[in-house]
Write a protein that holds these residues in place. Structure first.
Motif, PDB file in Angstrom:
ATOM      1  N   ALA A   1      -3.323  45.691  14.356  1.00  0.00           N
ATOM      2  CA  ALA A   1      -2.936  47.103  14.260  1.00  0.00           C
ATOM      3  C   ALA A   1      -4.151  48.029  14.217  1.00  0.00           C
ATOM      4  O   ALA A   1      -4.088  49.152  14.708  1.00  0.00           O
ATOM      5  CB  ALA A   1      -2.081  47.328  13.018  1.00  0.00           C
ATOM      6  N   CYS A   2      -5.247  47.561  13.637  1.00  0.00           N
ATOM      7  CA  CYS A   2      -6.439  48.409  13.463  1.00  0.00           C
ATOM      8  C   CYS A   2      -7.471  48.218  14.570  1.00  0.00           C
ATOM      9  O   CYS A   2      -8.555  48.810  14.508  1.00  0.00           O
ATOM     10  CB  CYS A   2      -7.075  48.129  12.109  1.00  0.00           C
ATOM     11  SG  CYS A   2      -6.026  48.603  10.744  1.00  0.00           S
ATOM     12  N   GLU A   3      -7.153  47.415  15.548  1.00  0.00           N
ATOM     13  CA  GLU A   3      -8.079  47.165  16.648  1.00  0.00           C
ATOM     14  C   GLU A   3      -8.409  48.469  17.376  1.00  0.00           C
ATOM     15  O   GLU A   3      -7.525  49.230  17.763  1.00  0.00           O
ATOM     16  CB  GLU A   3      -7.438  46.171  17.622  1.00  0.00           C
ATOM     17  CG  GLU A   3      -8.420  45.485  18.526  1.00  0.00           C
ATOM     18  CD  GLU A   3      -7.730  44.371  19.286  1.00  0.00           C
ATOM     19  OE1 GLU A   3      -7.331  44.621  20.443  1.00  0.00           O
ATOM     20  OE2 GLU A   3      -7.571  43.280  18.703  1.00  0.00           O
ATOM     21  N   GLY A   4      -9.701  48.758  17.493  1.00  0.00           N
ATOM     22  CA  GLY A   4     -10.137  49.968  18.189  1.00  0.00           C
ATOM     23  C   GLY A   4     -10.120  51.221  17.318  1.00  0.00           C
ATOM     24  O   GLY A   4     -10.331  52.313  17.814  1.00  0.00           O
ATOM     25  N   THR A   5      -9.876  51.071  16.019  1.00  0.00           N
ATOM     26  CA  THR A   5      -9.877  52.212  15.096  1.00  0.00           C
ATOM     27  C   THR A   5     -11.053  52.064  14.124  1.00  0.00           C
ATOM     28  O   THR A   5     -11.659  50.990  14.044  1.00  0.00           O
ATOM     29  CB  THR A   5      -8.563  52.285  14.285  1.00  0.00           C
ATOM     30  OG1 THR A   5      -8.514  51.176  13.384  1.00  0.00           O
ATOM     31  CG2 THR A   5      -7.346  52.290  15.188  1.00  0.00           C
ATOM     32  N   PRO A   6     -11.378  53.106  13.381  1.00  0.00           N
ATOM     33  CA  PRO A   6     -12.457  52.986  12.388  1.00  0.00           C
ATOM     34  C   PRO A   6     -12.172  51.958  11.293  1.00  0.00           C
ATOM     35  O   PRO A   6     -13.086  51.462  10.655  1.00  0.00           O
ATOM     36  CB  PRO A   6     -12.537  54.389  11.773  1.00  0.00           C
ATOM     37  CG  PRO A   6     -11.932  55.301  12.766  1.00  0.00           C
ATOM     38  CD  PRO A   6     -10.904  54.492  13.496  1.00  0.00           C
ATOM     39  N   LEU A   7     -10.914  51.594  11.094  1.00  0.00           N
ATOM     40  CA  LEU A   7     -10.556  50.626  10.054  1.00  0.00           C
ATOM     41  C   LEU A   7     -10.796  49.181  10.473  1.00  0.00           C
ATOM     42  O   LEU A   7     -10.693  48.266   9.652  1.00  0.00           O
ATOM     43  CB  LEU A   7      -9.087  50.797   9.664  1.00  0.00           C
ATOM     44  CG  LEU A   7      -8.691  52.123   9.038  1.00  0.00           C
ATOM     45  CD1 LEU A   7      -7.185  52.156   8.786  1.00  0.00           C
ATOM     46  CD2 LEU A   7      -9.450  52.371   7.763  1.00  0.00           C
ATOM     47  N   GLU A   8     -11.113  48.965  11.722  1.00  0.00           N
ATOM     48  CA  GLU A   8     -11.276  47.610  12.253  1.00  0.00           C
ATOM     49  C   GLU A   8     -12.331  46.813  11.474  1.00  0.00           C
ATOM     50  O   GLU A   8     -12.155  45.628  11.211  1.00  0.00           O
ATOM     51  CB  GLU A   8     -11.667  47.694  13.727  1.00  0.00           C
ATOM     52  CG  GLU A   8     -11.807  46.370  14.407  1.00  0.00           C
ATOM     53  CD  GLU A   8     -12.121  46.516  15.896  1.00  0.00           C
ATOM     54  OE1 GLU A   8     -11.867  45.544  16.613  1.00  0.00           O
ATOM     55  OE2 GLU A   8     -12.597  47.582  16.318  1.00  0.00           O
TER      56      GLU A   8
ATOM     57  N   GLU B   1      -2.468  56.079  11.572  1.00  0.00           N
ATOM     58  CA  GLU B   1      -3.065  57.032  12.501  1.00  0.00           C
ATOM     59  C   GLU B   1      -3.765  58.150  11.725  1.00  0.00           C
ATOM     60  O   GLU B   1      -3.206  58.749  10.816  1.00  0.00           O
ATOM     61  CB  GLU B   1      -1.976  57.633  13.381  1.00  0.00           C
ATOM     62  CG  GLU B   1      -2.508  58.310  14.618  1.00  0.00           C
ATOM     63  CD  GLU B   1      -1.367  58.663  15.541  1.00  0.00           C
ATOM     64  OE1 GLU B   1      -1.086  59.858  15.681  1.00  0.00           O
ATOM     65  OE2 GLU B   1      -0.755  57.723  16.087  1.00  0.00           O
ATOM     66  N   GLY B   2      -5.018  58.390  12.048  1.00  0.00           N
ATOM     67  CA  GLY B   2      -5.792  59.444  11.389  1.00  0.00           C
ATOM     68  C   GLY B   2      -6.527  58.970  10.149  1.00  0.00           C
ATOM     69  O   GLY B   2      -7.300  59.718   9.566  1.00  0.00           O
ATOM     70  N   VAL B   3      -6.299  57.742   9.722  1.00  0.00           N
ATOM     71  CA  VAL B   3      -6.992  57.196   8.549  1.00  0.00           C
ATOM     72  C   VAL B   3      -8.298  56.573   9.025  1.00  0.00           C
ATOM     73  O   VAL B   3      -8.302  55.704   9.887  1.00  0.00           O
ATOM     74  CB  VAL B   3      -6.129  56.133   7.830  1.00  0.00           C
ATOM     75  CG1 VAL B   3      -6.881  55.512   6.676  1.00  0.00           C
ATOM     76  CG2 VAL B   3      -4.825  56.741   7.368  1.00  0.00           C
ATOM     77  N   SER B   4      -9.405  57.033   8.462  1.00  0.00           N
ATOM     78  CA  SER B   4     -10.694  56.475   8.873  1.00  0.00           C
ATOM     79  C   SER B   4     -11.405  55.749   7.733  1.00  0.00           C
ATOM     80  O   SER B   4     -12.327  54.978   7.970  1.00  0.00           O
ATOM     81  CB  SER B   4     -11.600  57.581   9.421  1.00  0.00           C
ATOM     82  OG  SER B   4     -11.803  58.572   8.428  1.00  0.00           O
ATOM     83  N   ASP B   5     -11.012  56.016   6.489  1.00  0.00           N
ATOM     84  CA  ASP B   5     -11.617  55.371   5.322  1.00  0.00           C
ATOM     85  C   ASP B   5     -10.511  54.761   4.481  1.00  0.00           C
ATOM     86  O   ASP B   5      -9.506  55.418   4.191  1.00  0.00           O
ATOM     87  CB  ASP B   5     -12.382  56.389   4.470  1.00  0.00           C
ATOM     88  CG  ASP B   5     -13.463  57.107   5.250  1.00  0.00           C
ATOM     89  OD1 ASP B   5     -14.097  56.466   6.101  1.00  0.00           O
ATOM     90  OD2 ASP B   5     -13.672  58.307   5.002  1.00  0.00           O
ATOM     91  N   ALA B   6     -10.705  53.519   4.047  1.00  0.00           N
ATOM     92  CA  ALA B   6      -9.690  52.848   3.239  1.00  0.00           C
ATOM     93  C   ALA B   6     -10.339  51.744   2.412  1.00  0.00           C
ATOM     94  O   ALA B   6     -11.476  51.341   2.673  1.00  0.00           O
ATOM     95  CB  ALA B   6      -8.604  52.266   4.129  1.00  0.00           C
TER      96      ALA B   6
END
Length: 176
Positions: A61-68, A18-23
Motif C-alpha cells: 500500500a505504501c509503495e512509491g509514497t514517503p511512508l515506504e 493519502e497525504g500522510v508523509s510522517d508516521a
C-alpha cells in the motif's frame, strides 16, 4: 487470501494514507481487548490514527509514497500511527504511552519522517524536540526580545532624567 483481495485491501489502505508523509510504527501485539480499546480511545482524543496491518500489505500500500521507508526490513505485525497537531506532538504522545505502565505491551518500533527511516532510539531523541507550539513561542520570544531591550534602553535613561527634573522642580518650589 487471494491476490484480488490483497489488491483491494492495499488500495483501501493507500487511499486512507493519502497525504500522510510522517508516521510511527508501534507494537500492540499481546494487548488485551480492554487495553486496546483504551489506547485507541486515548489516541482518538489526540487526533491520532492507529491502523494495525500486516507488513506485506502495508509495504504494498505504501509503495512509491514517503511512508515506504518505514517498512524496510520490518518483521512481525505492526501498527501505523499518524496524525496529531504535528509530527513532534505525535512522537511525544507515543513515547509517553511507551514509557507509561498502563500499556506494557505498547512499544514504539520506529517510523518515517521526511522519507527517512527512524529507529526506536531516534524516535526517543525526537520526542525531546520542541513541538510546533513550543517552536512558535520560542520564535515569538526571539522576535519580541530586541524590541523589549530597545524599549528598556530608551525608557531607562528617560525615566532617570524625568526623575531628576521632578526632584529639581520640587527643590525650586520649596526654595520660594
Amino acid at each position: 487470501m487471494s491476490k484480488y483481495v490483497k489488491n483491494l485491501i492495499s488500495e483501501t489502505v493507500r487511499r486512507r494514507l493519502e497525504g500522510v508523509s510522517d508516521a510511527l510504527l508501534v507494537d500492540v501485539i499481546g494487548m488485551d481487548s480492554e487495553s486496546t480499546f483504551k489506547i485507541r480511545k486515548h489516541l482518538r482524543e489526540k487526533n491520532i490514527h492507529l491502523l494495525v496491518i500486516k507488513n506485506s500489505l502495508a509495504r504494498r500500500a505504501c509503495e512509491g509514497t514517503p511512508l515506504e521507508a518505514a517498512f524496510e526490513g520490518l518483521e512481525g505485525t505492526s501498527a501505523l500511527c499518524w496524525g496529531s497537531e504535528d509530527f513532534i506532538s505525535l512522537v511525544k504522545e507515543i513515547t509517553e504511552l511507551d514509557k507509561g505502565t498502563e500499556f506494557d505491551k505498547f512499544t514504539a518500533k520506529g517510523g518515517v519522517m521526511d522519507g527517512e527511516c527512524l529507529s526506536p532510539e531516534k524516535v526517543k531523541e525526537i520526542s525531546k524536540w520542541p513541538n510546533r507550539q513550543q517552536q512558535l513561542s520560542i520564535l515569538l520570544g526571539q522576535i519580541l526580545s530586541p524590541g523589549a531591550n530597545l524599549s528598556g534602553a530608551l525608557l531607562g535613561p528617560g525615566g532617570k532624567l524625568a526623575s531628576q527634573i521632578e526632584s529639581k522642580s520640587q527643590e525650586g518650589d520649596e526654595g520660594e
